[in-house]
Design an enzyme around this catalytic site. Sequence first.
Site, PDB file in Angstrom:
ATOM      1  N   LYS A 196       0.000  63.359  95.110  1.00  0.00           N
ATOM      2  CA  LYS A 196       1.222  63.796  94.458  1.00  0.00           C
ATOM      3  C   LYS A 196       1.056  63.597  92.951  1.00  0.00           C
ATOM      4  CE  LYS A 196       5.507  63.565  92.758  1.00  0.00           C
ATOM      5  NZ  LYS A 196       5.709  63.391  91.313  1.00  0.00           N
ATOM      6  N   GLY A 249       1.587  54.155  87.495  1.00  0.00           N
ATOM      7  CA  GLY A 249       2.762  54.604  86.759  1.00  0.00           C
ATOM      8  C   GLY A 249       3.546  53.417  86.236  1.00  0.00           C
ATOM      9  N   SER A 250       4.841  53.606  86.061  1.00  0.00           N
ATOM     10  CA  SER A 250       5.669  52.570  85.441  1.00  0.00           C
ATOM     11  C   SER A 250       5.964  51.438  86.418  1.00  0.00           C
ATOM     12  CB  SER A 250       6.991  53.173  84.961  1.00  0.00           C
ATOM     13  OG  SER A 250       7.832  53.488  86.059  1.00  0.00           O
ATOM     14  N   GLU A 272      -0.769  50.137  90.281  1.00  0.00           N
ATOM     15  CA  GLU A 272      -1.244  49.881  88.910  1.00  0.00           C
ATOM     16  C   GLU A 272      -0.123  50.322  87.995  1.00  0.00           C
ATOM     17  OE1 GLU A 272      -2.078  50.152  85.346  1.00  0.00           O
ATOM     18  OE2 GLU A 272      -3.241  51.937  85.862  1.00  0.00           O
ATOM     19  N   CYS A 307      -1.887  52.949  79.533  1.00  0.00           N
ATOM     20  CA  CYS A 307      -1.325  51.687  80.037  1.00  0.00           C
ATOM     21  C   CYS A 307      -1.998  50.477  79.419  1.00  0.00           C
ATOM     22  CB  CYS A 307      -1.411  51.634  81.557  1.00  0.00           C
ATOM     23  SG  CYS A 307      -3.074  51.815  82.218  1.00  0.00           S
ATOM     24  N   GLU A 406       7.093  48.458  77.186  1.00  0.00           N
ATOM     25  CA  GLU A 406       6.019  49.445  77.093  1.00  0.00           C
ATOM     26  C   GLU A 406       6.579  50.742  76.512  1.00  0.00           C
ATOM     27  OE1 GLU A 406       2.303  50.835  79.806  1.00  0.00           O
ATOM     28  OE2 GLU A 406       4.265  50.950  80.759  1.00  0.00           O
TER      29      GLU A 406
END
Length: 503
Positions: A196, A249-250, A272, A307, A406
């Site tokens: 996805k 992702g976040s 992650e 990241c 972030e």
Amino acid sequence: MSTPTNRNQWQSLADKLISEGEIKSSAFIDGEYLPSVSGETFECVSPIDGRILCHVASCSSQDADIAVSSARQAFDEGSWSALPPVKRKQIMIRFADLLEQNQDELSLLETLDMGKPIRYSGCVDVAGAARAIRWSGEAIDKIYDEIAPTAPNEIGMITREPVGVVAAIVPWNFPILMACWKLGPALATGNSVILKPSEKSPLTAIRMAQIAIEAGIPKGVLNVLPGFGHTVGKALALHMDVDTLVFTGSTKIAKQLMIYAGESNMKRVWLEAGGKSPNIVFNDAPNLQKAAEAAASAIAFNQGEVCTAGSRLLVEAGVKDELLDLIAKELLAWQPGHPLDPETTCGAVVDRQQLDNVLSYIRSGVEEGAELIQGGGQVMAESGGVYVEPTIFSEVNNKMTIAKEEIFGPVLSVITFDGMEQAIEIGNDSIYGLAAGVWTSDISKAHKTAKALRSGMVWINHYDGGDMTAPFGGYKQSGNGRDKSLHAFDKYTEMKATWIALD
């Protein structure tokens, strides 16, 4: 056709791709491109100039059901999962070769879709994706199971088996690279995968699925479902027939996915997530010029949408002024330009929402009392695209929003410290623990600092090092599990103990 060498050639290739409707934009299920069951689509808009590239299939839970069924059938039939390892290896290497052969098209799609400079889309993203697939393929027949130490009348075997159906949700900042970090070990160990991609940058994942089929990966083994996180992403996370969910992702979304896994079938979840990495420069750094170059790259590369970005620059007081002058000069080479120009180092942020988000953080820094010493604004607005200047804040303390959260943009927060203990204290004062940099000529200080930092990766006298042999991942709310290296294979396998009595 040879690889384009200038902006005009890349633009001509892009115009042809768009005008002739050659961009693949459908879901890919059971070896075929298909519209979403609902027929719904969403606009794929280029951050370069605001142009609509295509309309992409917007998948939902119905599409997820079909894709998972296809993946499960392929797994159970054994067309891939039961294939002899040496044959899987040959197909994986062929897959990597085809990614390289299609590098120009994939690089162009990545740049048009996400806004990163074309100079990096090829040599970093697509080349790195091919390396990840090839490295995992090469590892297939080099990983052995175990025999336990037993009495003469017993045999104890410890074996690894594929988990089954893997759902991989990947981010928008390195679309094809992050996908292949996960596809490599997932496919190498014999699983079926539903990929996805982010709705912000789905195009290379959709195209890559066809390339996988061309390489010889059986239908149903790799399915691609474009769409939104709250629809098809949620459906995959809640699906009772998905065995493992992997995500980059976040941190916010990572936490939600863990809840979905618990609410469904307790599927394994490997995450992650975010980072707010400290890049620590001591007074005895061996080469301030090199440290400045690395600090500029660590915050401006990929428009800061990384990241592991070195977004917190911790500088010992004795070298602060000299280092900041050097970084300011280095960032002049990282000013935004047109992403299809091979000379451009810093492109567009991914979309207008992200631009607004970055600018809001810059306003927050000013309002909370940090000193804005460079950058801070939107540029190239007349292009119709979304570009922001690399930005430096000095006089930052670790309690400010720009130092805690972030940003995912080219915004550097400079924090002054005195001595190793304070550097470690500030470095660890974060909910994240993904990466860190340490610059010192003292080997003892380097080791002590690296050991004390609660980070999954620490780089000494450079920033963002490593290759496929080194694990990638973090501590704390930066996630769990690791991408890259042989350690990544653990995420995609079940461990089985078989004990045999011989008499």
